[in-house]
Design a protein around this motif. Sequence first.
Motif, PDB file in Angstrom:
ATOM      1  N   VAL A  10     -36.126  12.372   7.412  1.00 34.75           N
ATOM      2  CA  VAL A  10     -36.516  11.819   6.111  1.00 34.75           C
ATOM      3  C   VAL A  10     -38.022  11.598   6.019  1.00 34.75           C
ATOM      4  O   VAL A  10     -38.649  11.953   5.016  1.00 34.75           O
ATOM      5  CB  VAL A  10     -35.757  10.502   5.840  1.00 34.75           C
TER       6      VAL A  10
ATOM      7  N   LYS B 290     -42.226  14.617   6.939  1.00 29.98           N
ATOM      8  CA  LYS B 290     -42.186  15.680   5.930  1.00 29.98           C
ATOM      9  C   LYS B 290     -42.732  17.001   6.454  1.00 29.98           C
ATOM     10  O   LYS B 290     -42.287  18.066   6.043  1.00 29.98           O
ATOM     11  CB  LYS B 290     -42.997  15.252   4.690  1.00 29.98           C
TER      12      LYS B 290
ATOM     13  N   PHE C 255     -32.811  16.537   2.756  1.00 31.28           N
ATOM     14  CA  PHE C 255     -34.224  16.470   3.120  1.00 31.28           C
ATOM     15  C   PHE C 255     -34.712  17.674   3.932  1.00 31.28           C
ATOM     16  O   PHE C 255     -35.921  17.833   4.108  1.00 31.28           O
ATOM     17  CB  PHE C 255     -34.508  15.187   3.911  1.00 31.28           C
TER      18      PHE C 255
ATOM     19  N   VAL D  29     -28.043  14.029   5.356  1.00 31.19           N
ATOM     20  CA  VAL D  29     -29.497  13.885   5.510  1.00 31.19           C
ATOM     21  C   VAL D  29     -30.157  15.259   5.573  1.00 31.19           C
ATOM     22  O   VAL D  29     -31.182  15.505   4.911  1.00 31.19           O
ATOM     23  CB  VAL D  29     -29.816  13.056   6.769  1.00 31.19           C
TER      24      VAL D  29
END
Length: 482
Positions: free
Chosen positions: A144, A147, A78, A74
């Motif tokens: 995720v 942002k 991201f 992850v």
Amino acid sequence: MSSTTNTPTHHASTTGSVDTTDRRNTELALLVFAVAIPLFAYVNAGLAINGSVPSGLLGYGLGLGLLAGVGHIVVRKFAPHADTLLLPLATLLNGLGLVVIWRLDQSPKLQQRAETLFGGFSPDAPKQLLYSGLGLVFFAVIIVFLKDHRILQRYTYISMVVALMLLIAPVFFPAVNGAKIWISLGAFTIQPGEFAKIIIAVFFSGYLMVKRDALALASRHFMGLYLPRGRDLGPIITVWVMSLLVLIFETDLGTSLLFFGMFVVVLYVATERTSWIVFGLLMSAAGAVGVASFEPHVQQRVDAWLHPFSDKVMAQSDQIAQSLMAFGSGGVLGTGLGQGHSDLIGFAADSDFVFATFGEELGLAGVMAILLLYGLIVERGIRTALAVRDPFGKLLAVGLSSAFAIQVFVVAGGVMGLIPLSGMTLPFLAYGGSSVIANWALVGILLRISDAARRPAPASHPDAEMVQVVQPQTPALDEWGL
């Protein structure tokens, strides 16, 4: 006469890609050690207790490895520019906590105690592994879907309302061991203060970012300190009163210290005024002494801290005395995993007092190593605050890091007799679903901020290479060859 200069070509994207790959590969290598060390400790504890390798080694190894692997994937996808140490450090602490919780599950004393009080024994280690998985889900969701950490600034005052609701809710539920810090719905229990510390950090950061200029103003100079204006004392007095209300109505010393301490630290960082630290220490000391003078549960905690071996305290609870004896018997190198007697602490041996097991079985060396791991997490958080460019991110990273540090100090200090026992749990090491889930979420937010801090600036437009800079020169300077 003119001179023409072409802008040099920079391969920013290629360099950034290489740096990102190296950073994530370093994280992966550290994660291998973060999983291998708890597995070695698990085998060591099993051999010491039963003389054989634990039968759950494969399942435990796969579970911890899966947590580390998913977290790494992850982050790599991201948040490629995020800090390389935070995830391995959290994984290592989480794994070591699972080992010690499993080790205490094997104690015949604790098993017999559970059967006597509750009619049956249920091991805590499998449940803690499940809670760790839920914590990683929260971690992944934050990485995720969040942002940009600056989005949280929009919810400054909403976060204040939510945090107050979480803090007030336990008042309406029965007290557990003298403190109202739990929300109980049947078999489901949650400690909302663990989540409130993250939410209220968002409020403190957003509020102080806007008000820092006014709070930084000084009215007069006294003994080397710039005293704040009287009308600017409102925020710190408000938070101080809130922390006292938590202490009075919920008798939760740890949460009260955590929130007020976090606010003072963030306030100091926002204003750069040492006077706020002095005011905070004086107000916290006055509040604690005042409440302890009339609140019986807090007074009992203070008596246990001052006189842990007195007949009166031992008649009520011998947990502090047993904890201190566990640290003393551990010596420098400890008795070895699985060979201590910290199960004599009884209740909360794997939650509030789990640090005593580390102290006895790993000794002073192990305690210092654990504190070093915690210190590294705090250092990486502060380093992130220094690197990030926006003021909200700086204050949020400082707030979360200080909350983490204060919680470690309050819990470890209480168990070792430095301060009165708080009832909070040690991040990642102690048994408790609320604690491990909230702290994984905290690490996720710090990683998101660190990704923004280390993300390279956008590359210049390709057409910029064709731009010519014309520098006219005057005839006088031209004659001199300048």
